[in-house]
Design a protein around this motif. Structure first.
Motif, short mmCIF file in Angstrom:
data_model
loop_
_atom_site.label_atom_id
_atom_site.label_comp_id
_atom_site.label_asym_id
_atom_site.label_seq_id
_atom_site.Cartn_x
_atom_site.Cartn_y
_atom_site.Cartn_z
N GLU A 115 87.30 67.93 57.69
CA GLU A 115 86.07 68.16 58.73
C GLU A 115 84.84 67.58 58.12
O GLU A 115 83.93 66.95 58.69
N GLU A 116 84.55 67.77 56.72
CA GLU A 116 83.34 67.37 56.10
C GLU A 116 83.14 65.93 56.28
O GLU A 116 82.10 65.43 56.67
N GLU A 117 84.25 65.06 56.29
CA GLU A 117 84.13 63.62 56.30
C GLU A 117 84.20 63.29 57.72
O GLU A 117 84.37 62.02 58.19
N GLY A 118 84.39 64.06 58.85
CA GLY A 118 84.39 63.67 60.02
C GLY A 118 85.83 63.50 60.69
O GLY A 118 85.70 62.79 61.67
N GLN A 119 87.13 63.67 59.76
CA GLN A 119 88.29 63.28 60.49
C GLN A 119 88.87 64.27 61.04
O GLN A 119 89.99 64.19 61.74
N VAL A 120 88.39 65.70 61.07
CA VAL A 120 88.95 66.77 61.78
C VAL A 120 87.72 67.26 62.46
O VAL A 120 86.50 67.50 61.76
N ASP A 121 87.82 67.64 63.62
CA ASP A 121 86.51 68.23 64.37
C ASP A 121 86.30 69.72 63.80
O ASP A 121 84.93 69.91 63.60
N VAL A 122 87.22 70.60 63.70
CA VAL A 122 86.97 71.96 63.58
C VAL A 122 88.09 72.64 62.57
O VAL A 122 89.22 72.32 62.94
N THR A 123 87.63 73.37 61.53
CA THR A 123 88.71 73.92 60.70
C THR A 123 88.28 75.27 60.54
O THR A 123 86.91 75.75 60.16
N VAL A 124 89.01 76.06 61.10
CA VAL A 124 88.85 77.49 60.91
C VAL A 124 89.51 78.47 59.83
O VAL A 124 90.57 78.27 59.41
N PRO A 125 88.53 78.77 58.74
CA PRO A 125 88.99 79.53 57.49
C PRO A 125 89.59 80.75 57.90
O PRO A 125 88.81 81.71 58.45
N LEU A 126 90.89 81.01 57.49
CA LEU A 126 91.36 82.41 57.42
C LEU A 126 92.70 82.31 56.65
O LEU A 126 93.30 81.49 56.50
N ASP A 127 93.22 83.57 56.34
CA ASP A 127 94.54 83.69 55.80
C ASP A 127 95.37 83.20 57.06
O ASP A 127 95.70 83.90 57.77
N ASP A 128 96.36 82.33 56.66
CA ASP A 128 97.42 81.71 57.83
C ASP A 128 98.63 82.19 57.60
O ASP A 128 99.68 81.77 58.26
N GLY A 129 98.94 83.30 56.63
CA GLY A 129 100.18 83.40 56.68
C GLY A 129 100.58 85.14 56.91
O GLY A 129 101.42 85.78 56.22
N LEU A 130 99.86 85.75 57.62
CA LEU A 130 99.91 87.00 58.00
C LEU A 130 100.87 87.38 59.19
O LEU A 130 101.09 86.34 59.81
N ARG A 131 100.97 88.60 59.79
CA ARG A 131 101.66 88.77 61.01
C ARG A 131 101.21 88.40 62.00
O ARG A 131 99.86 88.14 62.09
N SER A 132 102.05 87.81 63.21
CA SER A 132 101.48 87.12 64.13
C SER A 132 100.64 87.89 64.89
O SER A 132 99.45 87.50 65.64
N ASP A 133 100.69 89.20 65.01
CA ASP A 133 99.63 90.04 65.89
C ASP A 133 98.41 90.10 65.33
O ASP A 133 97.48 90.35 66.20
#
Length: 273
Positions: free
Chosen positions: A238-256
């Motif tokens: 994202e910093e280099e302009g190769q990705v538009d948006v990166t959302v920072p969050l814990d990506d391994g929790l329960r789906s709910d």
């Protein structure tokens, strides 16, 4: 939204430790392929530069002498990135663009991508579903795994499965094995190659995580998605302009845990159903 992020630990004091974060930042700086996630960074990116970037974009501690224990994701940065993701989805929907959905987190994040896909399809977007039943060897630190690509949900979220996936190439049908958690860029490369081989145009947006967004961004496609504090490649992209948006969050929790952020993005994008 901030209260939800803190209560679920999607942000705030997250489960990912400081030790793991720093170890991953150092491996990225050494150009470890498993941490690059398919990215070929433009910059040199030393350990210190990666840490400074992650402090700015994700909210981890910027103190280089903080080596152990708790680390965090700033919920304000998460909420801001969710708003920017909504802008991307809104623009894609308004243009009626083609979208490719894929995840290396088939348990936690797949329902969120499916919800985004349903809303985008209802708004007139075309959801791409290439490479169904494609079989390939996936390379990782633990060795080579025989895998296949298939789709979860009717909306079409591409997922890697252990063993052969269901086959639509005239060789009979097999049930896919267990879904695989992977950071590999191989799946998105295979999917995009299948689109090209069939004469279809590339998607206007790739929505996913890990190697999905880094692999797509590396090839010059618009990409957006989620990343944990131990996935520096997506934030560098994202910093280099190769990705538009990166959302920072814990990506391994329960789906709910991801239902409210997903609904929040769809509401802001004008895509609530």
């Amino acid at each position: 939204m901030i209260s939800h992020l803190l209560a679920t630990r999607l942000a705030g004091d997250v489960a990912t430790t400081r030790e793991e974060n720093l170890r991953h930042y150092a491996r990225f700086a050494r150009r470890d392929p498993e941490l690059l996630l398919g990215l070929d960074p433009f910059g040199g990116w030393t350990d210190a530069e990666v840490l400074a970037l992650m402090a700015r974009r994700c909210g981890v501690s910027a103190d280089p002498f903080h080596r152990h224990g708790q680390d965090r994701i700033d919920p304000e940065r998460t909420a801001d990135a969710l708003e920017r993701l909504a802008e991307v989805l809104g623009r894609t929907a308004a243009a009626g663009g083609g979208v490719l959905l894929g995840t290396g987190h088939p348990g936690p994040l797949q329902p969120a991508y499916a919800a985004f896909g349903r809303a985008l399809r209802a708004a007139g977007c075309t959801l791409r579903t290439p490479a169904r039943g494609e079989r390939f060897l996936m390379h990782a630190s633990e060795g080579v795994r025989r895998c296949g690509l298939d789709y979860r949900e009717h909306v079409g979220v591409l997922v890697v499965y252990e063993g052969p996936a269901s086959n639509n190439r005239g060789e009979g049908s097999r049930s896919p094995g267990e879904p695989v958690h992977t950071h590999s860029p191989q799946p998105v490369r295979i999917a995009l190659a299948a689109l090209a081989e069939s004469g279809e145009t590339a998607p206007d947006l790739v929505l996913g995580d890990h190697g999905w967004v880094c692999g797509a961004g590396r090839l010059g496609l618009r990409a957006a998605g989620f990343a944990d504090s131990n996935d520096p490649a997506v934030f560098v992209a994202e910093e280099e302009g190769q990705v538009d948006v990166t959302v920072p969050l814990d990506d391994g929790l329960r789906s709910d845990c991801y239902r409210l952020p997903t609904a929040y993005v769809l509401q802001l994008a004008g895509l609530s159903q």
